[in-house]
Design a protein around this motif. Structure first.
Motif, PDB file in Angstrom:
ATOM      1  N   GLY A 182      -2.905 128.923 107.296  1.00  0.00           N
ATOM      2  CA  GLY A 182      -2.049 129.638 107.006  1.00  0.00           C
ATOM      3  C   GLY A 182      -0.774 128.992 107.034  1.00  0.00           C
ATOM      4  N   LYS A 183      -1.018 127.961 107.785  1.00  0.00           N
ATOM      5  CA  LYS A 183       0.438 126.937 107.616  1.00  0.00           C
ATOM      6  C   LYS A 183       0.883 126.227 106.363  1.00  0.00           C
ATOM      7  CE  LYS A 183      -1.544 125.024 111.576  1.00  0.00           C
ATOM      8  NZ  LYS A 183      -2.615 124.370 112.536  1.00  0.00           N
ATOM      9  N   THR A 184       0.276 125.736 106.618  1.00  0.00           N
ATOM     10  CA  THR A 184       0.424 125.459 105.059  1.00  0.00           C
ATOM     11  C   THR A 184       0.348 125.977 103.882  1.00  0.00           C
ATOM     12  OG1 THR A 184      -1.562 124.147 105.521  1.00  0.00           O
ATOM     13  CG2 THR A 184      -0.134 122.910 103.054  1.00  0.00           C
ATOM     14  N   CYS A 185       1.654 127.449 104.083  1.00  0.00           N
ATOM     15  CA  CYS A 185       1.775 128.966 103.079  1.00  0.00           C
ATOM     16  C   CYS A 185       0.562 128.696 101.734  1.00  0.00           C
ATOM     17  CB  CYS A 185       2.961 128.039 102.885  1.00  0.00           C
ATOM     18  SG  CYS A 185       4.019 128.692 104.181  1.00  0.00           S
ATOM     19  N   PRO A 186      -0.417 128.405 101.764  1.00  0.00           N
ATOM     20  CA  PRO A 186      -1.448 128.494 100.942  1.00  0.00           C
ATOM     21  C   PRO A 186      -1.474 129.050  99.618  1.00  0.00           C
ATOM     22  CG  PRO A 186      -2.431 129.925 102.653  1.00  0.00           C
ATOM     23  CD  PRO A 186      -1.304 129.063 103.143  1.00  0.00           C
ATOM     24  N   PRO A 187      -1.515 129.276  98.474  1.00  0.00           N
ATOM     25  CA  PRO A 187      -2.482 128.731  98.422  1.00  0.00           C
ATOM     26  C   PRO A 187      -2.160 127.127  97.713  1.00  0.00           C
ATOM     27  CG  PRO A 187      -1.854 129.890  96.216  1.00  0.00           C
ATOM     28  CD  PRO A 187      -1.624 130.804  97.640  1.00  0.00           C
ATOM     29  N   THR A 188      -2.922 126.207  98.502  1.00  0.00           N
ATOM     30  CA  THR A 188      -2.092 125.355  98.458  1.00  0.00           C
ATOM     31  C   THR A 188      -2.571 123.714  97.226  1.00  0.00           C
ATOM     32  OG1 THR A 188      -4.501 124.129 100.158  1.00  0.00           O
ATOM     33  CG2 THR A 188      -2.308 124.820 101.121  1.00  0.00           C
ATOM     34  N   ILE A 189      -2.270 122.388  97.303  1.00  0.00           N
ATOM     35  CA  ILE A 189      -2.837 121.494  96.613  1.00  0.00           C
ATOM     36  C   ILE A 189      -3.455 121.095  98.079  1.00  0.00           C
ATOM     37  CG2 ILE A 189      -2.722 119.697  95.540  1.00  0.00           C
ATOM     38  CD1 ILE A 189      -0.778 120.878  93.275  1.00  0.00           C
ATOM     39  N   VAL A 190      -4.601 120.559  97.941  1.00  0.00           N
ATOM     40  CA  VAL A 190      -5.367 119.334  98.793  1.00  0.00           C
ATOM     41  C   VAL A 190      -5.523 118.099  98.210  1.00  0.00           C
ATOM     42  CG1 VAL A 190      -7.191 119.341 100.861  1.00  0.00           C
ATOM     43  CG2 VAL A 190      -6.109 121.215  99.349  1.00  0.00           C
ATOM     44  N   GLY A 191      -4.520 117.304  98.681  1.00  0.00           N
ATOM     45  CA  GLY A 191      -4.734 115.565  98.353  1.00  0.00           C
ATOM     46  C   GLY A 191      -5.525 115.058  99.298  1.00  0.00           C
ATOM     47  N   VAL A 192      -6.336 114.092  98.503  1.00  0.00           N
ATOM     48  CA  VAL A 192      -7.077 113.231  99.629  1.00  0.00           C
ATOM     49  C   VAL A 192      -7.083 112.001  99.102  1.00  0.00           C
ATOM     50  CG1 VAL A 192      -9.745 113.061  99.503  1.00  0.00           C
ATOM     51  CG2 VAL A 192      -8.723 115.303  99.404  1.00  0.00           C
ATOM     52  N   GLY A 193      -7.133 111.005  99.903  1.00  0.00           N
ATOM     53  CA  GLY A 193      -7.317 109.901  99.541  1.00  0.00           C
ATOM     54  C   GLY A 193      -7.958 108.939 100.362  1.00  0.00           C
ATOM     55  N   LEU A 194      -9.152 108.655  99.424  1.00  0.00           N
ATOM     56  CA  LEU A 194     -10.222 107.567 100.182  1.00  0.00           C
ATOM     57  C   LEU A 194      -9.574 106.156  99.611  1.00  0.00           C
ATOM     58  CD1 LEU A 194     -13.431 110.114  98.240  1.00  0.00           C
ATOM     59  CD2 LEU A 194     -12.263 109.857 100.518  1.00  0.00           C
ATOM     60  N   GLY A 195     -10.706 105.628 101.156  1.00  0.00           N
ATOM     61  CA  GLY A 195     -10.606 104.000 100.911  1.00  0.00           C
ATOM     62  C   GLY A 195      -9.897 103.339 100.870  1.00  0.00           C
ATOM     63  N   GLY A 196      -9.316 102.227 100.533  1.00  0.00           N
ATOM     64  CA  GLY A 196      -8.083 101.162 100.798  1.00  0.00           C
ATOM     65  C   GLY A 196      -8.266 101.005 102.677  1.00  0.00           C
ATOM     66  N   THR A 197      -7.244 100.821 102.892  1.00  0.00           N
ATOM     67  CA  THR A 197      -7.016 100.723 104.426  1.00  0.00           C
ATOM     68  C   THR A 197      -6.279 102.188 105.211  1.00  0.00           C
ATOM     69  OG1 THR A 197      -4.310  99.800 104.253  1.00  0.00           O
ATOM     70  CG2 THR A 197      -6.320  98.347 104.506  1.00  0.00           C
TER      71      THR A 197
END
Length: 291
Positions: A182-197
């Protein structure tokens, strides 16, 4: 098209205030979708309270949340735009300072060692200003995102082993959502970054977390994974404000980049339920505001 930097400064000021006071339509629609499908009575009441807060803030011209966040400005420069890049950044900074001093807003930005607050919402390398280029003639866009600490504190990076495959991605995202609770004050948008550096993965996660709800990853495999993870996250039972229920996240959103054959970077960045942003668009016809 030549850009008047005074208008940029004025827009930077206006955008900060707008972003803190008016929630984008896609986020409001996200609330409606969650409220329509939520089955837990406590979660239904919490969502109702959040919706009331949004309505009261906008009706009374007040802030949606007391946390004015770390100010982020994303600048997109189209073809044929004439401007001094350094002067542009200084104009954005002046506008950010003016919003804080003239409105006035609480400054949430301090020196990382002394913790001194200059009460300008500015500091070393803050506001965060990203500049990119777009294939659109005579157009300059400035997006403002105030990133609160409740969401930003729940940022994660894992340099996974490629042999672990997609299962490692799914497990890490789920673990991050559970760790945030609950620390992010959900409901949240969960952003995911894949790849790169490592740094690119983190930047991609932030981009994904602040993307418009309802948009999908441009890569078809990424879009399919978004749908799978969005469903899985809302089966965890974290719920609004961490009090249980079906509405843990508006969505899981993914951005990706090519990476090295021996790496599989995974980053997660979350946006709280008050997913604030505002946009100014400069064209030959003038300046328009939106989201």
């Amino acid at each position: 098209m030549k850009i008047d930097l005074q208008r940029v400064e004025d827009a930077a000021k206006e955008l900060y205030i707008r972003a803190l006071k008016v929630l984008p339509p896609d986020i409001k629609q996200g609330f409606d979708r969650l409220a329509a499908s939520e089955t837990a009575p406590t979660a239904q009441r919490v969502l109702g309270t959040m919706l009331t807060n949004i309505r009261v803030a906008e009706d009374t011209d007040n802030l949606l949340c007391q946390d004015t966040g770390v100010p982020i400005y994303n600048v997109a420069i189209g073809r044929g735009i004439e401007l001094d890049g350094h002067a542009l950044k200084q104009a954005v900074r002046r506008g950010c300072e003016r919003a804080t001093r003239e409105y006035p807003l609480r400054s949430s930005v301090v020196h990382p060692l002394t913790r001194k607050n200059e009460h300008t919402s500015c500091g070393i390398e803050v506001p965060v200003i990203h500049i990119d280029f777009i294939d659109v003639p005579d157009r300059l866009e400035i997006e403002m995102i105030p990133k609160g600490s409740g969401s930003e504190n729940n940022s994660f990076l894992k340099m996974a082993i490629p042999a672990e495959g997609i299962d490692a991605i799914k497990a890490f995202v789920i673990d991050c959502v559970l760790a945030a609770g609950g620390k992010t004050c959900p409901p949240t948008i969960v952003g995911v970054g894949l790849g790169g550096t490592s740094d690119l993965a983190v930047a991609l996660a932030k981009r994904a977390a602040t993307r418009e709800l309802g948009s999908v990853c441009s890569d078809p495999d990424g879009a399919a994974l978004e749908a799978q993870l969005s469903k899985a996250v809302n089966e965890l039972g974290v719920g609004p404000q961490g009090l249980g229920g079906d509405s843990t996240a508006f969505a899981v959103q993914i951005e990706l980049a090519g990476t090295h054959i021996t790496m599989n970077p995974i980053a997660v960045n979350m946006q709280c339920h008050s997913a604030r942003r505002a946009r100014a668009t400069f064209t030959p016809d003038g300046v328009s505001y939106g989201f």
